[in-house]
Enzyme design. Structure first.
Site, mmCIF file in Angstrom:
data_model
loop_
_atom_site.group_PDB
_atom_site.id
_atom_site.type_symbol
_atom_site.label_atom_id
_atom_site.label_comp_id
_atom_site.label_asym_id
_atom_site.label_seq_id
_atom_site.Cartn_x
_atom_site.Cartn_y
_atom_site.Cartn_z
ATOM 1 N N CYS A 131 93.077 -33.765 -27.896
ATOM 2 C CA CYS A 131 93.402 -32.702 -28.853
ATOM 3 C C CYS A 131 93.099 -31.306 -28.311
ATOM 4 C CB CYS A 131 92.665 -32.929 -30.165
ATOM 5 S SG CYS A 131 90.918 -33.332 -29.975
ATOM 6 N N HIS A 244 90.165 -27.084 -34.177
ATOM 7 C CA HIS A 244 89.404 -26.806 -32.963
ATOM 8 C C HIS A 244 89.658 -25.357 -32.530
ATOM 9 C CE1 HIS A 244 88.373 -30.896 -32.821
ATOM 10 N NE2 HIS A 244 89.048 -31.312 -31.771
#
Length: 338
Positions: A131, A244
């Site tokens: 990711c 994130h």
């Protein structure tokens, strides 16, 4: 476009749930959807296009008649069942780290290296990157094409949803406990995550880096198809539920200005530039949550070297960092190869 029989492996997990949502939201041509998980999910059901679909137990016969399999049930599950699925004629798009660095298995971010999808014919498997790697290369690819990146230094601030549903619940429970002057229960992470930052994601390796950090190093080189790029990473888990964030510093072969980077990225697929410091506008995890774009801001020249750029990159790790990227790969497969 014709319809396809699609299986989601790990359907009851955080990423599996999101894969089902993204398939519906993007109107992927699903003829039949099969939901697969472990025996722990017996009796579970999910909704897709207004219909309730039961979750089946994953076994070696699960892929008969399935054309595309979206896997997100852990590396050991993928290692066992992805080759079985491929042998049954199912093209696997795997969200785990099981196959990412296998030389003849493509590692794909559709905005960056869609041409690599053609290599699915080697093993019947396509790997979805980590990711944190995905959002970084989406932002860096246009710059690399323009002026060649020599070195990347990245520090990440990663949400607990990257670990899964148990980590989301642990952050929630610890936060409630601490606000009520109770001792937090620590199970998922080695230390309390609420009101804390953990400079460890995954296990430590002999070189002192974690597996997560080395994933970013190795995957970036493979996706950008350039082994000469120097990459170093520090990955940190922070008490954020979704999204994130990354502080990224790059050194380029040719000089590029911050204004030129903004112009490049404003036209880049999958990127949304949010960069107006005077108005306190820059990418935030809470704004990226639930969104498909990779947000880039705080773009500025590194005054310590002749050709350097700093930037701040934020993306929803469950969507673009996992489920959306996998479905985008499936869309290209359906449009160009099947």
């Amino acid at each position: 476009m014709k319809g396809y029989n699609v299986a989601v492996v790990g359907a009851t997990g955080a990423v599996g749930n999101e894969m089902v949502k993204v398939l519906e939201q993007r109107d992927f041509p699903v003829k039949k959807l099969k939901l697969l998980a472990s025996e722990r999910s017996i009796g579970r059901e999910l909704t897709f296009r207004g219909k309730t679909i039961p979750v089946d137990v994953l076994n070696e016969d699960s892929f008969n008649g399935i054309e595309i399999g979206l896997f997100s049930a852990g590396g050991s599950v993928s290692e066992k069942f992805a080759p079985i699925a491929a042998a049954a004629g199912c093209i696997v798009i795997d969200n785990t780290s099981a196959f990412r660095m296998v030389p003849d298995i493509p590692l794909v971010v559709p905005e960056v290296n869609p041409e690599a999808i053609a290599l699915y014919k080697n093993k019947g498997i396509i790997a979805n990157p980590n990711c944190s790697t995905i959002q970084m290369v989406v932002a860096l690819k246009p710059i690399h094409d323009a002026v060649r990146i020599k070195r990347i230094v990245v520090s990440t601030y990663q949400a607990v949803s990257g670990t899964g549903k148990k980590a989301i619940e642990e952050l929630s429970q610890q936060t409630r406990a601490l606000l009520n002057f109770q001792d937090p229960v620590v199970k998922v992470y080695p230390h309390q995550i609420a009101f804390n930052c953990l400079p460890q994601i995954d296990v430590f390796l002999e070189n002192g880096y974690t597996k997560e950090e080395m994933k970013m190093v190795n995957e970036t080189k493979k996706i950008l198809n350039d082994q000469t790029i120097a990459v170093t990473a520090t990955t940190v888990r922070v008490p954020v539920f979704y999204g994130h964030s990354e502080s990224v510093n790059i050194e380029t072969q040719k000089k590029i200005t911050a204004r030129e980077v903004r112009e490049l990225l404003s036209k880049a697929p999958g990127v949304l530039v949010v960069d107006d410091p005077a108005e306190k506008k820059y990418p935030l995890a809470i704004d990226a949550a639930g969104r498909d774009e990779t947000f880039v801001g705080r773009i500025r020249e590194d005054e310590s070297i002749p050709s350097g750029i700093n930037m701040w990159i934020v993306s929803d790790n469950i969507r673009k960092g996992a489920a959306l990227n996998a479905v985008q790969i499936a869309e290209i497969l359906a449009n160009q190869y099947l």
